[in-house]
Design an enzyme around this catalytic site. Structure first.
Site, PDB file in Angstrom:
ATOM      1  CG  ASP A  19      -1.482   1.509   3.126  1.00  0.00           C
ATOM      2  OD1 ASP A  19      -1.236   1.244   4.323  1.00  0.00           O
ATOM      3  OD2 ASP A  19      -2.047   0.708   2.363  1.00  0.00           O
ATOM      4  NE  ARG A  28      -2.105  -3.290  -4.120  1.00  0.00           N
ATOM      5  CZ  ARG A  28      -2.290  -3.354  -2.807  1.00  0.00           C
ATOM      6  NH1 ARG A  28      -2.209  -2.269  -2.065  1.00  0.00           N
ATOM      7  NH2 ARG A  28      -2.561  -4.508  -2.220  1.00  0.00           N
ATOM      8  CE  LYS A  45     -10.310   3.881   7.269  1.00  0.00           C
ATOM      9  NZ  LYS A  45     -10.877   2.566   6.871  1.00  0.00           N
ATOM     10  CG  ASP A  94      -9.111   0.627  10.089  1.00  0.00           C
ATOM     11  OD1 ASP A  94      -9.783   1.377  10.810  1.00  0.00           O
ATOM     12  OD2 ASP A  94      -9.620  -0.312   9.447  1.00  0.00           O
ATOM     13  CB  THR A  95      -7.821  -1.553  14.336  1.00  0.00           C
ATOM     14  OG1 THR A  95      -6.803  -2.390  13.756  1.00  0.00           O
ATOM     15  CG2 THR A  95      -9.155  -1.812  13.677  1.00  0.00           C
ATOM     16  N   GLY A  96      -4.964  -0.020  14.083  1.00  0.00           N
ATOM     17  CA  GLY A  96      -3.616   0.079  14.628  1.00  0.00           C
ATOM     18  C   GLY A  96      -2.963  -1.273  14.849  1.00  0.00           C
ATOM     19  CG  ASP A 145      -5.751  -3.580  -2.107  1.00  0.00           C
ATOM     20  OD1 ASP A 145      -5.381  -3.114  -1.003  1.00  0.00           O
ATOM     21  OD2 ASP A 145      -6.109  -4.756  -2.252  1.00  0.00           O
ATOM     22  N   GLY A 174       0.766  -1.249   0.000  1.00  0.00           N
ATOM     23  CA  GLY A 174       0.000   0.000   0.000  1.00  0.00           C
ATOM     24  C   GLY A 174       0.791   1.288   0.000  1.00  0.00           C
TER      25      GLY A 174
HETATM   26  P1  5GP Z   1      -5.150  -1.870  10.909  1.00  0.00           P
HETATM   27  O1  5GP Z   1      -4.241  -3.017  11.243  1.00  0.00           O
HETATM   28  O2  5GP Z   1      -4.631  -0.527  11.332  1.00  0.00           O
HETATM   29  O3  5GP Z   1      -6.571  -2.104  11.370  1.00  0.00           O
HETATM   30  O4  5GP Z   1      -5.349  -1.874   9.360  1.00  0.00           O
HETATM   31  C1  5GP Z   1      -4.356  -1.607   8.521  1.00  0.00           C
HETATM   32  C2  5GP Z   1      -4.581  -2.255   7.176  1.00  0.00           C
HETATM   33  O5  5GP Z   1      -5.970  -2.445   6.840  1.00  0.00           O
HETATM   34  C3  5GP Z   1      -4.044  -1.322   6.133  1.00  0.00           C
HETATM   35  O6  5GP Z   1      -2.660  -1.507   5.932  1.00  0.00           O
HETATM   36  C4  5GP Z   1      -4.887  -1.675   4.941  1.00  0.00           C
HETATM   37  O7  5GP Z   1      -4.339  -2.779   4.280  1.00  0.00           O
HETATM   38  C5  5GP Z   1      -6.223  -2.078   5.511  1.00  0.00           C
HETATM   39  N1  5GP Z   1      -7.189  -0.942   5.511  1.00  0.00           N
HETATM   40  C6  5GP Z   1      -7.748  -0.321   6.570  1.00  0.00           C
HETATM   41  N2  5GP Z   1      -8.583   0.644   6.188  1.00  0.00           N
HETATM   42  C7  5GP Z   1      -8.576   0.638   4.837  1.00  0.00           C
HETATM   43  C8  5GP Z   1      -9.258   1.428   3.832  1.00  0.00           C
HETATM   44  O8  5GP Z   1     -10.056   2.342   4.090  1.00  0.00           O
HETATM   45  N3  5GP Z   1      -8.964   1.120   2.535  1.00  0.00           N
HETATM   46  C9  5GP Z   1      -8.098   0.136   2.174  1.00  0.00           C
HETATM   47  N4  5GP Z   1      -7.915  -0.056   0.878  1.00  0.00           N
HETATM   48  N5  5GP Z   1      -7.439  -0.619   3.089  1.00  0.00           N
HETATM   49  C10 5GP Z   1      -7.683  -0.367   4.402  1.00  0.00           C
HETATM   50 MG    MG Z   2      -0.813  -1.276   4.889  1.00  0.00          MG
END
Ligand code: 5GP
Ligand code: MG
Length: 180
Positions: free
Chosen positions: A105, A170, A136, A108-110, A164, A50
């Protein structure tokens, strides 16, 4: 720029045009330039896939000597009893004593970034900071500091500029949000 696009089974509409992304990247690069220009050879570590487009545009705006590398967080299942175990692949050289900037990129949750930071911390860098294109805030539930956030968005699903939807989107230079 198309205002509405279709990827797989979903429809997306334009949310952040390329020019606005460019301004946000420039602003975050300026902060990193100010914070790191006197540090010994900082190392940027981009998380694939990403971050490839963000990393490319960000690096063109960095004004100090630095190094760059990419890693991938590989999910594997094994016997599937331990849930989602992810290992960091692609980091072949030592980062001991280095000032590391992780380039993501989206946070989100971390979950992913926390995993990544813990892994890198165990390799004894001089410092670690996180730079993400998108953050987020309403979704983030971890304590790992995310110092550099180019843009903050709500809990919506976006694609484009490296991000993506099931591998599509992408290559788009603008960012789109899902509508259904
Ligand atoms: P986390 O581990 O912080 O919850 O999520 C991170 C991963 O979830 C990112 O690297 C990505 O791959 C995916 N992700 C979370 N939100 C989005 C979004 O709005 N769009 C896309 N394309 N991927 C997301
Ligand atoms: Mg990522």
């Amino acid at each position: 720029m198309k205002n509405v696009i279709r990827l797989h089974d979903k429809t997306f509409r334009v949310m952040i045009p390329a020019a606005q992304i460019d301004s946000a990247v420039a602003a975050v690069a300026e902060r990193i330039n100010a914070d790191y220009r006197d540090k010994q050879l900082p190392l940027f570590i981009g998380v694939l896939n990403g971050s490839f487009m963000f990393m490319s545009d960000l690096m063109k705006k960095i004004e100090f000597d630095c190094e760059l590398s990419f890693v991938k967080l590989a999910s594997y299942c094994g016997t599937c009893t331990t849930g989602d175990v992810r290992s960091l692949i692609g980091l072949n050289n030592s980062i001991e004593g280095r000032h590391v900037i992780i380039v993501e990129d989206i946070v989100d949750t971390g979950e992913s970034i926390e995993h990544m930071v813990r892994d890198l911390e165990s390799r004894k860098p001089a410092s670690i900071s996180v730079c993400t294109l998108f953050f987020k805030p309403a979704s983030y539930s971890k304590t790992v500091p995310v110092e550099y956030r180019a843009m903050e968005i709500g809990n919506e699903f976006i694609v484009g500029y490296g991000l993506d939807y099931d591998q599509l989107g992408r290559n788009l230079k603008d960012v789109y949000v899902v509508t259904d």
